[in-house]
Design a protein around this motif. Sequence first.
Motif, PDB file in Angstrom:
ATOM      1  N   VAL A 127      26.828  11.145  -1.412  1.00 44.86           N
ATOM      2  CA  VAL A 127      26.780  12.604  -1.377  1.00 44.86           C
ATOM      3  C   VAL A 127      28.060  13.159  -0.761  1.00 44.86           C
ATOM      4  CG1 VAL A 127      25.620  14.569  -0.301  1.00 44.86           C
ATOM      5  CG2 VAL A 127      24.253  12.722  -1.302  1.00 44.86           C
ATOM      6  N   ALA A 128      28.452  12.599   0.388  1.00 46.37           N
ATOM      7  CA  ALA A 128      29.555  13.160   1.166  1.00 46.37           C
ATOM      8  C   ALA A 128      30.922  12.819   0.605  1.00 46.37           C
ATOM      9  CB  ALA A 128      29.463  12.668   2.607  1.00 46.37           C
ATOM     10  N   ALA A 129      31.030  11.672  -0.077  1.00 48.03           N
ATOM     11  CA  ALA A 129      32.334  11.249  -0.585  1.00 48.03           C
ATOM     12  C   ALA A 129      32.602  11.737  -1.998  1.00 48.03           C
ATOM     13  CB  ALA A 129      32.438   9.726  -0.542  1.00 48.03           C
ATOM     14  N   LEU A 130      31.550  11.809  -2.830  1.00 47.48           N
ATOM     15  CA  LEU A 130      31.757  12.074  -4.244  1.00 47.48           C
ATOM     16  C   LEU A 130      31.116  13.354  -4.757  1.00 47.48           C
ATOM     17  CD1 LEU A 130      31.144   8.475  -5.709  1.00 47.48           C
ATOM     18  CD2 LEU A 130      33.297   9.479  -4.906  1.00 47.48           C
ATOM     19  N   GLU A 131      29.936  13.705  -4.249  1.00 46.33           N
ATOM     20  CA  GLU A 131      29.156  14.771  -4.877  1.00 46.33           C
ATOM     21  C   GLU A 131      29.418  16.144  -4.265  1.00 46.33           C
ATOM     22  OE1 GLU A 131      27.693  13.950  -7.539  1.00 46.33           O
ATOM     23  OE2 GLU A 131      27.800  11.764  -7.274  1.00 46.33           O
ATOM     24  N   CYS A 132      29.363  16.253  -2.956  1.00 51.80           N
ATOM     25  CA  CYS A 132      29.636  17.561  -2.330  1.00 51.80           C
ATOM     26  C   CYS A 132      30.312  17.342  -0.978  1.00 51.80           C
ATOM     27  CB  CYS A 132      28.375  18.408  -2.205  1.00 51.80           C
ATOM     28  SG  CYS A 132      26.960  17.621  -1.435  1.00 51.80           S
ATOM     29  N   PRO A 133      31.515  16.788  -0.989  1.00 53.31           N
ATOM     30  CA  PRO A 133      32.215  16.508   0.272  1.00 53.31           C
ATOM     31  C   PRO A 133      32.488  17.753   1.088  1.00 53.31           C
ATOM     32  CG  PRO A 133      33.687  16.251  -1.617  1.00 53.31           C
ATOM     33  CD  PRO A 133      32.307  16.380  -2.165  1.00 53.31           C
ATOM     34  N   GLU A 134      32.556  18.913   0.443  1.00 49.60           N
ATOM     35  CA  GLU A 134      32.863  20.149   1.163  1.00 49.60           C
ATOM     36  C   GLU A 134      31.750  20.569   2.115  1.00 49.60           C
ATOM     37  OE1 GLU A 134      30.453  21.230  -2.383  1.00 49.60           O
ATOM     38  OE2 GLU A 134      32.135  19.876  -2.011  1.00 49.60           O
ATOM     39  N   ARG A 135      30.565  20.005   1.968  1.00 45.57           N
ATOM     40  CA  ARG A 135      29.433  20.387   2.822  1.00 45.57           C
ATOM     41  C   ARG A 135      29.320  19.529   4.078  1.00 45.57           C
ATOM     42  NH1 ARG A 135      26.098  24.147   0.739  1.00 45.57           N
ATOM     43  NH2 ARG A 135      26.312  24.607  -1.490  1.00 45.57           N
ATOM     44  N   VAL A 136      29.985  18.395   4.138  1.00 40.94           N
ATOM     45  CA  VAL A 136      29.817  17.444   5.241  1.00 40.94           C
ATOM     46  C   VAL A 136      31.071  17.449   6.102  1.00 40.94           C
ATOM     47  CG1 VAL A 136      29.414  15.037   5.863  1.00 40.94           C
ATOM     48  CG2 VAL A 136      28.238  16.037   3.877  1.00 40.94           C
ATOM     49  N   GLY A 137      30.880  17.674   7.417  1.00 35.83           N
ATOM     50  CA  GLY A 137      32.015  17.744   8.322  1.00 35.83           C
ATOM     51  C   GLY A 137      32.280  16.473   9.096  1.00 35.83           C
ATOM     52  N   ARG A 138      31.229  15.657   9.318  1.00 31.39           N
ATOM     53  CA  ARG A 138      31.391  14.444  10.131  1.00 31.39           C
ATOM     54  C   ARG A 138      30.211  13.519   9.882  1.00 31.39           C
ATOM     55  NH1 ARG A 138      30.231  18.754  12.447  1.00 31.39           N
ATOM     56  NH2 ARG A 138      32.408  19.293  12.811  1.00 31.39           N
ATOM     57  N   PHE A 139      30.372  12.283  10.347  1.00 33.05           N
ATOM     58  CA  PHE A 139      29.369  11.246  10.108  1.00 33.05           C
ATOM     59  C   PHE A 139      28.910  10.628  11.424  1.00 33.05           C
ATOM     60  CE2 PHE A 139      32.299  11.223   6.504  1.00 33.05           C
ATOM     61  CZ  PHE A 139      31.449  11.221   5.400  1.00 33.05           C
ATOM     62  N   VAL A 140      27.637  10.275  11.477  1.00 38.63           N
ATOM     63  CA  VAL A 140      27.123   9.344  12.471  1.00 38.63           C
ATOM     64  C   VAL A 140      26.507   8.195  11.690  1.00 38.63           C
ATOM     65  CG1 VAL A 140      25.527   8.943  14.375  1.00 38.63           C
ATOM     66  CG2 VAL A 140      26.685  11.164  14.161  1.00 38.63           C
ATOM     67  N   VAL A 141      27.008   6.987  11.927  1.00 33.89           N
ATOM     68  CA  VAL A 141      26.696   5.840  11.077  1.00 33.89           C
ATOM     69  C   VAL A 141      25.997   4.768  11.902  1.00 33.89           C
ATOM     70  CG1 VAL A 141      27.666   4.110   9.526  1.00 33.89           C
ATOM     71  CG2 VAL A 141      28.748   6.366   9.701  1.00 33.89           C
ATOM     72  N   MET A 142      24.831   4.322  11.428  1.00 38.92           N
ATOM     73  CA  MET A 142      24.048   3.331  12.150  1.00 38.92           C
ATOM     74  C   MET A 142      23.486   2.291  11.189  1.00 38.92           C
ATOM     75  SD  MET A 142      21.914   5.813  14.794  1.00 38.92           S
ATOM     76  CE  MET A 142      20.994   6.637  13.498  1.00 38.92           C
ATOM     77  N   ASP A 143      23.807   1.034  11.402  1.00 41.71           N
ATOM     78  CA  ASP A 143      23.151  -0.099  10.742  1.00 41.71           C
ATOM     79  C   ASP A 143      22.892   0.173   9.257  1.00 41.71           C
ATOM     80  OD1 ASP A 143      22.692  -0.129  13.675  1.00 41.71           O
ATOM     81  OD2 ASP A 143      21.780  -2.063  13.223  1.00 41.71           O
ATOM     82  N   THR A 144      23.980   0.238   8.509  1.00 39.01           N
ATOM     83  CA  THR A 144      23.909   0.548   7.087  1.00 39.01           C
ATOM     84  C   THR A 144      25.084  -0.122   6.395  1.00 39.01           C
ATOM     85  OG1 THR A 144      23.688   2.369   5.499  1.00 39.01           O
ATOM     86  CG2 THR A 144      25.194   2.728   7.358  1.00 39.01           C
TER      87      THR A 144
END
Length: 301
Positions: A127-144
């Motif tokens: 979603v954030a990289a290809l589909e609607c990157p303009e909507r996502v400002g930052r990531f919290v990434v856990m066990d994925t």
Amino acid sequence: MDIYRTPEERFSNLPGFPYEPRYREWEGMRLAYIDEGPRDAPPVVLLHGEPTWSYLYRKVMGPLLEAGYRCVVPDLPGFGRSDKPTDDDWYTYARHTDAMVSLMEELDLSNITLVVQDWGGPIGFRVAALECPERVGRFVVMDTGVFTGHQRMSREWLQFRDFVARNPDVPVGMLIERATVTGLPSEVVSAYEAPFPDERSKAGPRTFPPLIPLEPDDPGAAEGQRVAQALSGDGRPALFLWADSDPVLPLDPVGHALAELFPNAEAPETVESAGHFLQEDAGDRIGRRISDWLVSDRPAD
């Protein structure tokens, strides 16, 4: 399309989860989500994976709501209070991605802090990289992970995949219990099992393991490769939190390798005494750490 809708009485008396669900229509289904906190506050979208639902984030939400953030926590199609297509073939990487894009667009969310774990990662990253990157400002990434078909899955994950294939009436509560470090009260196990009263309701949990591409030409691999390429040039801030006791997606090598994709990510922070479902083992700690990080990442006035 045949759809199963879990009876509402299954969700009565959920321990630690007082939030009222909201519903929206998508592709002929009713999809559920939690939306708590001020509507004009910075949104934090928290994506679950396999075989959990929004209940997984109840402990994480507390500190975030106390700090004034808006928490949006969807149930993926086939999970939680969302409708559940009964045909296993309905479930695809693309459909799960499209469902999350539609949520963000329908709620008109912007500058999202996207929190992902397990299958929430591949879906959220796409979603954030290809589909609607303009909507996502930052990531919290856990066990994925980002699944390109080039990655090598752990022996424990392969055993998990084979177990689910042999058991179409997936024992959801047992799988979650075995992927945590702390013991779970019986009422919490029952809450995780609430959406899935029988085999017919469990197409969602059954279908996630075989969706992971194991070879570069497998379905979904090309999309994963595009996501990885996009993230490798992505400048958005990213906080990595990784359980110290996750044999399925271990910190070394999975967490470290994934963090290397993000140019602005520091080394993953270890979450002590936590298993794969670290939100269950250390949810309050995780919520407070995310809140502190968001304050530190906020631009100065």
